[in-house]
Design a protein around this motif. Structure first.
Motif, short mmCIF file in Angstrom:
data_model
loop_
_atom_site.label_atom_id
_atom_site.label_comp_id
_atom_site.label_asym_id
_atom_site.label_seq_id
_atom_site.Cartn_x
_atom_site.Cartn_y
_atom_site.Cartn_z
N ALA A 105 0.83 -1.21 0.00
CA ALA A 105 0.00 0.00 0.00
C ALA A 105 0.86 1.26 0.00
O ALA A 105 0.55 2.24 -0.69
CB ALA A 105 -0.93 -0.01 1.21
N GLU A 106 1.94 1.23 0.77
CA GLU A 106 2.83 2.40 0.83
C GLU A 106 3.48 2.66 -0.54
O GLU A 106 3.76 3.81 -0.89
CB GLU A 106 3.92 2.20 1.89
N ALA A 107 3.70 1.58 -1.30
CA ALA A 107 4.35 1.72 -2.61
C ALA A 107 3.36 2.01 -3.73
O ALA A 107 3.77 2.27 -4.87
CB ALA A 107 5.13 0.44 -2.92
N ALA A 108 2.05 1.97 -3.43
CA ALA A 108 1.03 2.13 -4.46
C ALA A 108 1.08 3.52 -5.09
O ALA A 108 1.27 4.52 -4.39
CB ALA A 108 -0.35 1.87 -3.87
N THR A 109 0.88 3.58 -6.39
CA THR A 109 0.93 4.86 -7.11
C THR A 109 -0.40 5.22 -7.76
O THR A 109 -0.48 6.21 -8.48
CB THR A 109 2.02 4.82 -8.20
N GLY A 110 -1.45 4.43 -7.52
CA GLY A 110 -2.74 4.71 -8.14
C GLY A 110 -3.44 5.90 -7.52
O GLY A 110 -2.96 6.53 -6.57
N ASP A 111 -4.61 6.22 -8.07
CA ASP A 111 -5.38 7.36 -7.59
C ASP A 111 -5.83 7.18 -6.14
O ASP A 111 -5.96 8.14 -5.39
CB ASP A 111 -6.62 7.57 -8.49
#
Length: 206
Positions: A105-111
């Protein structure tokens, strides 16, 4: 990068055969980042997975298959109806799942981030941890027919799985949003697009 505590997040859940994965993938195609706890659990128990050594030590080499992965069929049979064994397996898996979930989750780049959590209600730890909870819902008879067709199970087997999960009522009781999936999956897109637009607005305001 915005920290997870500041991000807009969704907890997505639903009973077996409800269409959780289909709905999650539609959101993913629209720009959401998906963190799937089931996929993480499978990775942890695959050959070379972080949980394998602890599973071998606690349950014995007979629960590890020839390829080095957890023997899922044997483990499922062992823990079904055996609360002590299930708790021991959960004590191994749940901390690892939590840490891997947070890392992804910390690495997620989505909206925004969608946590796909089949046992969201049952775990008792997710309610209140996400900005909203989205439930994929369908009639129980539809669930049964889908799972029998998809997995080749008998009706009694599907009903036993459903009985071990939270009730439809319990899931709907915690839902902020609902996607109804009683029909063809093609009919899901308009509702997903509607929710995605709402989630984008909320994410940008967060």
């Amino acid at each position: 990068m915005t920290s997870l505590a500041q991000r807009f997040t969704i907890g997505l859940t639903g009973g077996i055969g409800s269409g959780k994965t289909t709905v999650a993938n539609l959101f993913g195609e629209l720009g959401a980042s998906l963190v799937d706890t089931d996929a993480i659990a499978h990775r942890l128990t695959a050959s070379g997975g972080l949980a394998i050594a602890a599973i071998r030590e606690r349950f014995g080499p007979g629960f590890i298959d020839a390829g080095g992965a957890m023997d899922r069929a044997r483990m499922r049979s062992h823990v079904f109806g055996n609360a002590g064994a299930r708790q021991e397996l959960e004590a191994i898996l749940h901390p690892l799942i939590r840490s891997e979930t947070a890392r992804e989750a910390e690495a997620a780049t989505g909206d925004y981030v969608i946590f796909v959590v089949p046992l969201l209600v049952e775990s008792g730890t997710w309610v209140g941890r996400t900005s909203r909870i989205l439930v994929v819902d369908c009639e129980e008879e539809v669930q049964i027919e889908r799972v029998m067709r998809r997995n080749g199970l008998q009706r009694s087997e599907v009903e036993a799985i459903m009985a071990a999960q939270a009730s439809r009522f319990a899931r709907l009781a915690v839902a902020d949003d609902v996607v109804e999936n009683n029909g063809d999956s093609a009919a899901l897109l308009p509702r997903v697009q509607e929710l995605h637009a709402a989630y984008l607005a909320l994410a940008r305001a967060a």
